[in-house]
Design an enzyme around this catalytic site. Structure first.
Site, PDB file in Angstrom:
ATOM      1  N   LYS A  22       0.858  -1.213   0.000  1.00  0.00           N
ATOM      2  CA  LYS A  22       0.000   0.000   0.000  1.00  0.00           C
ATOM      3  C   LYS A  22       0.879   1.244   0.000  1.00  0.00           C
ATOM      4  CE  LYS A  22      -1.664   1.529   4.077  1.00  0.00           C
ATOM      5  NZ  LYS A  22      -1.407   2.941   4.415  1.00  0.00           N
ATOM      6  N   ASN A  23       1.913   1.249   0.840  1.00  0.00           N
ATOM      7  CA  ASN A  23       2.701   2.475   1.006  1.00  0.00           C
ATOM      8  C   ASN A  23       3.722   2.681  -0.102  1.00  0.00           C
ATOM      9  OD1 ASN A  23       1.150   3.023   3.187  1.00  0.00           O
ATOM     10  ND2 ASN A  23       2.666   2.420   4.722  1.00  0.00           N
ATOM     11  N   CYS A 116      -4.783   7.936   9.281  1.00  0.00           N
ATOM     12  CA  CYS A 116      -5.126   7.299  10.553  1.00  0.00           C
ATOM     13  C   CYS A 116      -4.843   8.247  11.716  1.00  0.00           C
ATOM     14  CB  CYS A 116      -4.288   6.033  10.734  1.00  0.00           C
ATOM     15  SG  CYS A 116      -4.987   4.665   9.818  1.00  0.00           S
ATOM     16  N   ARG A 121       0.168  14.743  12.759  1.00  0.00           N
ATOM     17  CA  ARG A 121       0.752  14.383  11.453  1.00  0.00           C
ATOM     18  C   ARG A 121       1.000  15.646  10.630  1.00  0.00           C
ATOM     19  NH1 ARG A 121      -1.358   8.882   9.231  1.00  0.00           N
ATOM     20  NH2 ARG A 121       0.800   8.826   8.522  1.00  0.00           N
ATOM     21  N   ASP A 124       4.982  20.080   7.775  1.00  0.00           N
ATOM     22  CA  ASP A 124       5.958  21.186   7.725  1.00  0.00           C
ATOM     23  C   ASP A 124       7.206  20.832   6.921  1.00  0.00           C
ATOM     24  OD1 ASP A 124       6.260  19.368   9.987  1.00  0.00           O
ATOM     25  OD2 ASP A 124       7.998  20.575  10.513  1.00  0.00           O
ATOM     26  N   ASP A 305       4.689   0.694  12.028  1.00  0.00           N
ATOM     27  CA  ASP A 305       3.436   0.090  11.541  1.00  0.00           C
ATOM     28  C   ASP A 305       3.246  -1.333  12.026  1.00  0.00           C
ATOM     29  OD1 ASP A 305       3.464   1.779   8.304  1.00  0.00           O
ATOM     30  OD2 ASP A 305       2.992   2.432  10.340  1.00  0.00           O
ATOM     31  N   ARG A 397      -8.364  -0.430   5.218  1.00  0.00           N
ATOM     32  CA  ARG A 397      -7.498   0.580   4.564  1.00  0.00           C
ATOM     33  C   ARG A 397      -6.158  -0.030   4.170  1.00  0.00           C
ATOM     34  NH1 ARG A 397      -7.810   6.373   7.431  1.00  0.00           N
ATOM     35  NH2 ARG A 397      -6.408   6.741   5.690  1.00  0.00           N
TER      36      ARG A 397
HETATM   37  C1  EPZ Z   1       4.313   6.965   6.126  1.00  0.00           C
HETATM   38  O1  EPZ Z   1       3.589   8.023   6.714  1.00  0.00           O
HETATM   39  C2  EPZ Z   1       3.363   5.775   6.080  1.00  0.00           C
HETATM   40  N1  EPZ Z   1       2.198   6.115   5.272  1.00  0.00           N
HETATM   41  C3  EPZ Z   1       2.910   5.418   7.495  1.00  0.00           C
HETATM   42  O2  EPZ Z   1       2.105   4.234   7.389  1.00  0.00           O
HETATM   43  C4  EPZ Z   1       4.135   5.095   8.341  1.00  0.00           C
HETATM   44  O3  EPZ Z   1       3.731   4.839   9.668  1.00  0.00           O
HETATM   45  C5  EPZ Z   1       5.111   6.284   8.307  1.00  0.00           C
HETATM   46  O4  EPZ Z   1       5.440   6.610   6.928  1.00  0.00           O
HETATM   47  C6  EPZ Z   1       6.397   5.989   9.060  1.00  0.00           C
HETATM   48  O5  EPZ Z   1       7.033   4.887   8.495  1.00  0.00           O
HETATM   49  C7  EPZ Z   1       2.308   6.117   3.927  1.00  0.00           C
HETATM   50  O6  EPZ Z   1       3.358   5.843   3.367  1.00  0.00           O
HETATM   51  C8  EPZ Z   1       1.061   6.459   3.158  1.00  0.00           C
HETATM   52  P1  EPZ Z   1       6.587  10.281   8.033  1.00  0.00           P
HETATM   53  P2  EPZ Z   1       4.200   9.531   6.677  1.00  0.00           P
HETATM   54  O7  EPZ Z   1       6.464  11.552   7.288  1.00  0.00           O
HETATM   55  O8  EPZ Z   1       4.933   9.744   5.401  1.00  0.00           O
HETATM   56  C9  EPZ Z   1       6.971  13.487  11.455  1.00  0.00           C
HETATM   57  C10 EPZ Z   1       0.198   2.884   7.693  1.00  0.00           C
HETATM   58  O9  EPZ Z   1      -0.306   2.361   8.691  1.00  0.00           O
HETATM   59  N2  EPZ Z   1       6.732  14.471  10.386  1.00  0.00           N
HETATM   60  O10 EPZ Z   1       7.737   9.364   7.724  1.00  0.00           O
HETATM   61  O11 EPZ Z   1       3.133  10.458   7.060  1.00  0.00           O
HETATM   62  C11 EPZ Z   1       5.746  12.619  11.731  1.00  0.00           C
HETATM   63  O12 EPZ Z   1       4.887  13.234  12.645  1.00  0.00           O
HETATM   64  C12 EPZ Z   1       0.707   4.311   7.762  1.00  0.00           C
HETATM   65  O13 EPZ Z   1       0.369   2.308   6.589  1.00  0.00           O
HETATM   66  C13 EPZ Z   1       6.897  15.825  10.670  1.00  0.00           C
HETATM   67  O14 EPZ Z   1       7.221  16.192  11.798  1.00  0.00           O
HETATM   68  O15 EPZ Z   1       5.245   9.437   7.881  1.00  0.00           O
HETATM   69  C14 EPZ Z   1       6.371  11.363  12.304  1.00  0.00           C
HETATM   70  O16 EPZ Z   1       6.675  11.571  13.668  1.00  0.00           O
HETATM   71  C15 EPZ Z   1       0.485   4.933   9.118  1.00  0.00           C
HETATM   72  N3  EPZ Z   1       6.683  16.731   9.675  1.00  0.00           N
HETATM   73  C16 EPZ Z   1       7.687  11.241  11.552  1.00  0.00           C
HETATM   74  O17 EPZ Z   1       7.959  12.558  11.006  1.00  0.00           O
HETATM   75  C17 EPZ Z   1       6.334  16.362   8.400  1.00  0.00           C
HETATM   76  O18 EPZ Z   1       6.186  17.245   7.532  1.00  0.00           O
HETATM   77  C18 EPZ Z   1       7.662  10.252  10.419  1.00  0.00           C
HETATM   78  O19 EPZ Z   1       6.550  10.602   9.589  1.00  0.00           O
HETATM   79  C19 EPZ Z   1       6.173  14.984   8.127  1.00  0.00           C
HETATM   80  C20 EPZ Z   1       6.384  14.057   9.128  1.00  0.00           C
END
Ligand code: EPZ
Length: 416
Positions: A22-23, A116, A121, A124, A305, A397
């Site tokens: 999915k991701n 989710c 989330r 920035d 995850d 999902r």
């Molecule tokens: C991706 O989300 C995945 N989703 C998530 O899977 C997964 O948990 C996550 O990566 C971490 O591996 C998809 O790929 C669609 P991040 P993403 O940006 O890209 C912080 C599932 O269950 N952050 O790597 O949103 C954030 O809060 C889902 O399949 C900022 O601070 O995750 C987190 O603490 C859930 N600012 C960390 O970085 C930003 O602009 C990692 O988030 C973006 C993120």
């Protein structure tokens, strides 16, 4: 049909083919907007988030034909730069259309993404990177008005590793004249798969999987046919299911290297794990030993995850485990549901202290998000009597009929 009922008492046996990730598919769908030819994607599961991304593509002017698990996508006539809140507002991946639409149309109007409810989330890092490359972004009335007419190449260094921000910037740079370097990038396999997909259409993206990615701008992208990588989280879920029930299961169509940290943990629990090419075999014939600790982190550390499903496994393992969730501050939401089933868990800030019990007891519980829901299904596989899980739409999902897969392996599970 939004409930699943599970009964314990069955070991799992057999082999299961894992669908494409999915991701990996979600950003690949956004990347299709960069191609003005035909894109064919194979082994695409029937996940609700994937359907929503296709609806956004269609709203932008793309033609999509779905046949079995194959998607044929044509973005020749993409001309709309609006991604509405109605379509994108409840999935996280919609934000990835921002980089792709800026690259293709040089402008984009997009709502705040959803996803989710696993904690804060922010986006920035996405906006920081795009502004570094000259994109003008105004946030108004819940929408981002983005102007990429003055976009230029350059260097972007992320303050922290983000899968989505890395993917968004990669897409934004595909047509950017000259060389752009992204630093402190996420190294997840799905990021690498997106780069491989782009390069299969003639893009020039190098270094994906390392912390530094370089993109040399090209003029256009040609058609391609692509098989995305197997879903490591779905694979990890079924491995944990075998560990919690006992049995012998073979997982096919998965790259074992994508689950290195997880396979190590399963071995420490006392499971026998072996790998060969695109297969993982697990045999678990006694109650698992609890892991001293599980600490989630960015790839290649233990994936956030799979934290929820391993939390369920730890609730019935021998001994105590401390789980540290370092990525999201809302990823222990299923604990109250597990307590209803007799689990012994203490949550303090981003830590969950688990005291293993022999058996859980079946109860009526509610899924709170995608992976927490999967964790409750696994808990039900171990609990005495029946467990009914509500809000199964969360689970849909990211799992294409989890009850069908698990019953194929011998579990007593049905959708009500
Ligand atoms: C991706 O989300 C995945 N989703 C998530 O899977 C997964 O948990 C996550 O990566 C971490 O591996 C998809 O790929 C669609 P991040 P993403 O940006 O890209 C912080 C599932 O269950 N952050 O790597 O949103 C954030 O809060 C889902 O399949 C900022 O601070 O995750 C987190 O603490 C859930 N600012 C960390 O970085 C930003 O602009 C990692 O988030 C973006 C993120």
């Amino acid at each position: 049909m939004n409930k699943i009922r599970v009964k314990s008492g069955h070991k799992l046996y057999g082999s299961i083919d894992i669908c494409s990730s999915k991701n990996a598919i979600l950003p690949i769908l956004a990347a299709c907007t960069l191609c003005d030819g035909e894109v064919t994607l194979f082994n695409v599961p029937n996940f609700s988030d994937i359907k929503k991304m296709c609806a956004i593509l269609r709203s932008m002017g793309a033609g999509i034909i779905e046949f079995d698990n194959t998607l044929s996508i044509n973005c020749k006539n993409i001309d709309k730069c609006l991604i509405s809140n109605e379509l994108g507002g409840d999935i996280r991946a919609s934000i990835i259309f921002l980089g792709a639409t800026l690259a293709r149309l040089k402008k984009c109007i997009i709502g705040q993404p959803g996803g989710c409810l696993i904690g804060n989330r922010p986006i920035d890092l996405h906006l920081f990177g795009l502004r570094q490359l000259g994109v003008k972004i105004v946030e108004e009335h819940g929408y981002l008005y983005c102007d990429g007419s003055d976009m230029h190449n350059g260097v972007v260094e992320f303050e922290k590793q983000s899968v989505g921000a890395t993917e968004n910037l990669m897409l934004a740079c595909v047509f950017l004249k000259g060389k752009t370097t992204l630093k402190n990038c996420a190294k997840e396999p799905e990021v690498v798969d997106l780069a491989n997909f782009l390069n299969s259409m003639g893009a020039k993206v190098f270094g994906a999987g390392t912390s530094s990615i370089t993109i040399f701008g090209v003029d256009k992208l040609h058609s391609t046919e692509y098989l995305p990588i197997g879903d490591r989280i779905v694979a990890g879920t079924y491995l944990a299911a075998t560990a919690i029930c006992g049995g012998d299961v073979e997982i096919c169509n998965i790259n074992p290297l994508h689950l290195k940290s997880v396979l190590k943990k399963l071995a420490y629990c006392g499971c026998n794990v072996s790998t060969k090419n695109d297969k993982i075999k697990i045999s678990a014939n006694k109650r698992c030993n609890a892991l001293k600790s599980i600490t989630t982190g960015v790839y290649p550390k233990f994936p956030t995850d799979l934290q929820s499903v391993f939390l369920s496994l730890m609730t019935v393992s021998k001994g105590n485990c401390v789980i540290h969730e370092n990525l999201f501050d809302g990823r222990f939401k299923q604990v109250p549901e597990l307590l209803k089933m007799g689990a012994k868990i203490d949550v303090v800030c981003n830590m969950a202290k688990v005291t293993g019990v022999k058996k859980l007891s079946g109860a009526d519980v509610c899924a709170t998000d995608l992976r927490a829901g999967a964790g409750l299904v696994l808990a039900g596989l171990n609990a005495d009597g029946y467990t009914t899980i509500d809000n199964v739409h969360f689970i849909d999902r990211g799992y294409d009929h989890i009850e069908r897969d698990l019953s194929l392996l011998g579990a007593e599970i049905e959708r009500l």
